[in-house]
Design a protein around this motif. Structure first.
Motif, PDB file in Angstrom:
ATOM      1  N   VAL A 235       0.872  -1.172   0.000  1.00 53.15           N
ATOM      2  CA  VAL A 235       0.000   0.000   0.000  1.00 53.15           C
ATOM      3  C   VAL A 235       0.910   1.223   0.000  1.00 53.15           C
ATOM      4  N   ASN A 236       0.669   2.140  -0.918  1.00 48.71           N
ATOM      5  CA  ASN A 236       1.535   3.302  -1.034  1.00 48.71           C
ATOM      6  C   ASN A 236       0.777   4.561  -1.418  1.00 48.71           C
ATOM      7  N   VAL A 237       1.263   5.667  -0.897  1.00 48.05           N
ATOM      8  CA  VAL A 237       0.820   6.947  -1.424  1.00 48.05           C
ATOM      9  C   VAL A 237       1.658   7.183  -2.678  1.00 48.05           C
TER      10      VAL A 237
ATOM     11  N   ARG B  72      -0.183  16.842   0.942  1.00 47.26           N
ATOM     12  CA  ARG B  72      -0.750  16.069   2.048  1.00 47.26           C
ATOM     13  C   ARG B  72      -0.980  14.625   1.653  1.00 47.26           C
ATOM     14  N   GLN B  73      -0.601  13.718   2.553  1.00 48.33           N
ATOM     15  CA  GLN B  73      -0.860  12.296   2.327  1.00 48.33           C
ATOM     16  C   GLN B  73      -1.986  11.863   3.268  1.00 48.33           C
ATOM     17  N   ASP B  74      -2.875  11.052   2.770  1.00 48.56           N
ATOM     18  CA  ASP B  74      -3.988  10.599   3.598  1.00 48.56           C
ATOM     19  C   ASP B  74      -3.582   9.345   4.368  1.00 48.56           C
TER      20      ASP B  74
ATOM     21  N   ARG C  17      -1.551  -4.344  -5.183  1.00 48.05           N
ATOM     22  CA  ARG C  17      -0.785  -3.121  -4.978  1.00 48.05           C
ATOM     23  C   ARG C  17      -1.789  -1.978  -4.925  1.00 48.05           C
ATOM     24  N   ILE C  18      -1.919  -1.385  -3.758  1.00 52.70           N
ATOM     25  CA  ILE C  18      -2.889  -0.314  -3.597  1.00 52.70           C
ATOM     26  C   ILE C  18      -2.158   1.020  -3.613  1.00 52.70           C
ATOM     27  N   VAL C  19      -2.678   1.949  -4.387  1.00 53.94           N
ATOM     28  CA  VAL C  19      -2.035   3.256  -4.502  1.00 53.94           C
ATOM     29  C   VAL C  19      -3.025   4.346  -4.100  1.00 53.94           C
ATOM     30  N   ILE C  20      -2.574   5.249  -3.266  1.00 56.29           N
ATOM     31  CA  ILE C  20      -3.434   6.318  -2.768  1.00 56.29           C
ATOM     32  C   ILE C  20      -2.911   7.665  -3.255  1.00 56.29           C
ATOM     33  N   GLU C  21      -3.831   8.514  -3.682  1.00 56.92           N
ATOM     34  CA  GLU C  21      -3.392   9.779  -4.265  1.00 56.92           C
ATOM     35  C   GLU C  21      -3.208  10.873  -3.214  1.00 56.92           C
ATOM     36  N   PRO C  22      -2.121  11.593  -3.307  1.00 48.06           N
ATOM     37  CA  PRO C  22      -1.890  12.713  -2.407  1.00 48.06           C
ATOM     38  C   PRO C  22      -2.538  13.983  -2.960  1.00 48.06           C
ATOM     39  N   GLN C  23      -2.394  15.057  -2.212  1.00 48.01           N
ATOM     40  CA  GLN C  23      -3.133  16.272  -2.536  1.00 48.01           C
ATOM     41  C   GLN C  23      -2.242  17.492  -2.280  1.00 48.01           C
ATOM     42  N   LEU C  24      -2.272  18.448  -3.196  1.00 44.86           N
ATOM     43  CA  LEU C  24      -1.446  19.649  -3.028  1.00 44.86           C
ATOM     44  C   LEU C  24      -2.193  20.714  -2.221  1.00 44.86           C
ATOM     45  N   LEU C  25      -1.506  21.283  -1.249  1.00 44.78           N
ATOM     46  CA  LEU C  25      -2.098  22.385  -0.483  1.00 44.78           C
ATOM     47  C   LEU C  25      -1.288  23.646  -0.758  1.00 44.78           C
TER      48      LEU C  25
END
Lengths: 352, 352
Positions: free
Chosen positions: B167-169, B299-301, B327-335
DNA sequence: GACGTCATTGTGAGCGCTAACAATCGACGG
DNA sequence: CCGTCGATTGTTAGCGCTCACAATGACGTC
């Protein structure tokens, strides 16, 4: 009865399987695993070989059932992403591991009688031999003292006024060091931004600050209150900025994160640190050395807290220490940086 | 044989003791505890009363032995006082608890094949049903893939290039967001302060940064390297300050703590942020909103990481998911905050 | 009124290990 | 040459629980 049980690949091998393979009794396997002295070297080698070959792992549940020892400790914590709790947690686990114990942690979002009771219950069902409670808030302590648990509990961060074994950094002393330092560097009085009222550490730090001022013959100004966050520090900082020029030259902030907010608000208001206002924090988070300016703060030895807590808990488990008596206190240390020194008052703001 | 075993106060009561007290069989007690439907209400009440009265607690070891379930998961982690790992750890424990599992953590000072193997071994001896490995460094992954373990393992933070469930950002995406934002706000190029080479996350962030520049037709400047700490950021910042006026107008820093050091060094060198140099960080630690200036960051969730990791691990344990594939991929977010915007170049430094 | 059904409760057999004790064997002293 | 001791190994009982199955009793049906 016929031994018709061939080793199914679905089931992990048992000690009996290994024994059969090595041509010994299961007890001999147990002896090898337990590093018992009276096993012939050749036998030991044969057993180890079988173990390796079969990929055998001792079943911890069966072992725990037979020995009545789980070699597991529990920790109840909250706010574990904050530097202080995270550091304590780390130190606790490391100390426990050094003693051969595993640590099961329950991290709570908030400490209430209910959540703490629930956590203790879960840990109990998990078979822990003892629990460390990072219980900096009152309700948590209530839960700890009122509940019947089948294992010893050590409270950390509760302040030493509780009637269960505890380990604490001397928060009052830390506050005294901070406040005393400010008085010693020429400030007439020291303001205080406190932490949340329900945190014992916040109360103790405020007490230390107040006592130090009173002993110096100064009437403490009304303390402000934050919630440990930089944002609350920022808001308090805006208010504090309004008092500059009216006797405010030094602030003792109850933690570094709020101090960061305070610094930010002061700068925004055109107040210079430390020339106009000196600021002291608490905790020594890794960032505080790089605040603007670097922050004078109070460092707590979390590693010592962890070691002493585990040592105390194990003493209680082994019955080496009678319950209910021990209170361990650890001394914090003042780190002087640029946020308080050199203090260079400008005319009109000068405390002298 | 005579039942000459009166309940010794030294031994905690067993299910049989409770059964005797309530006048039922031990099996009925077990049914009550297991919330089995077919128990008469009156019987249930009698049993519960006896349980309460005797302070009975089910023995977890015996239970685990009989059911072959320990309801415990293991976590191997490092750098647990840093914001990212601490947040992930918190999320993992919370998610596991929601599923009825307890979490045993081993926090390592450094991730090597030896320390990770040792940690896995301890957890195995502790009877965990599966392990989450917060393994952001290469050696840790080696240990995970090469070792024989009797339980499933999910890797977190390894990057998705490993041959075990993970699992990864999406670190590259995060770096692309950061770099792209800087390019979009008028910067001709973007410098990079990377994390330690042996951290996969550092590599991925650097890759994302490099790829974004190259796609925009820009040759990336040589990246600087830090160790995640504010101090290393400070040193890099001093070097970066020397390039101001020679094409440097924007820096993407691989984490917020180093960004803090960079900001500090720039200010000390008389460089204004964001007017002269824009800075972007990574992580969104709580303090970053109160840096000087507030930091634009990614930001990473972590909460999602925790939940997805636990869900995946439980799937593997239950055999619902075949090993080796997921393989799980998580999307980050720009602040976007003030450290990049509004960008107001002064004459001579302007990228245009 | 005998029989099948369901709800409720009990019985027996392990789960895999350790602890206590028993057994075996070679060596050694008298 | 026999008894004894120490080293080594095996045997037997649990540890406290859950699971599978058996037993019991009340109820309704035809």
């Amino acid at each position: 009865m016929a031994q018709l049980k061939p080793h199914t690949p679905l089931r992990p091998p048992t000690m009996a399987d290994v024994a059969r393979q090595a041509g010994v009794s299961h007890q001999t396997v147990s002896r090898v695993l337990g590093d018992h002295p009276n096993v012939r070297n050749e036998t030991r080698a044969r057993v180890l070989h079988a173990i390796e070959e079969m990929g055998y792992r001792r079943n911890s549940s069966a072992r725990a059932l037979a020995t009545r020892r789980t070699l597991t400790l529990g920790v109840v914590a909250s706010n574990t992403t904050l530097y202080g709790p995270a550091s304590t947690l780390f130190a606790l686990e490391e100390a426990a591991r050094a003693e051969g114990y595993l640590v099961s942690t329950v991290s709570l979002r908030e400490l209430t009688v209910e959540t703490v009771s629930e956590a203790l219950h879960r840990l109990s069902e998990g078979g822990v031999e003892g629990v460390i409670a990072l219980a900096p808030q009152r309700p948590a302590v209530e839960a700890l003292t009122e509940l019947r648990h089948p294992f010893p509990v050590v409270a950390v961060g509760t302040g030493s006024g509780v009637e269960i074994p505890s380990v604490n950094v001397d928060q009052r002393l830390g506050a005294r060091l901070a406040t005393g330092h400010l008085l010693a560097t020429g400030h007439r009085t020291v303001w205080h931004l406190a932490g949340p009222e329900n945190w014992q550490e916040a109360v103790d730090r405020a007490d230390g600050w107040r006592a130090t001022l009173e002993e110096a013959g100064v009437t403490p100004p009304a303390p402000l209150r934050g919630d440990w966050s930089p944002l609350s520090g920022y808001r308090a900082g805006q208010e504090l900025a309004g008092w500059v020029g009216r006797g405010l030259t030094a602030v003792f902030v109850a933690n570094d994160q709020m101090a960061l907010g305070v610094l930010w608000a002061l700068r925004e208001a055109g107040v210079r640190t430390p020339q106009d206002v000196a600021v002291v924090g608490f905790d020594d988070i890794p960032e505080s050395e790089f605040f603007a300016p670097p922050l004078t703060t109070v460092r707590q030895d979390f590693s010592a807290v962890g070691k002493r807590s585990i040592a105390l808990l194990l003493d209680l488990i082994e019955g080496r220490t009678p319950a209910g008596t021990s209170r361990i206190v650890i001394e914090p240390q003042l780190l002087v940086r640029a946020s308080t020194f050199p203090y260079a008052p400008r005319p009109g703001t000068a405390p002298g």
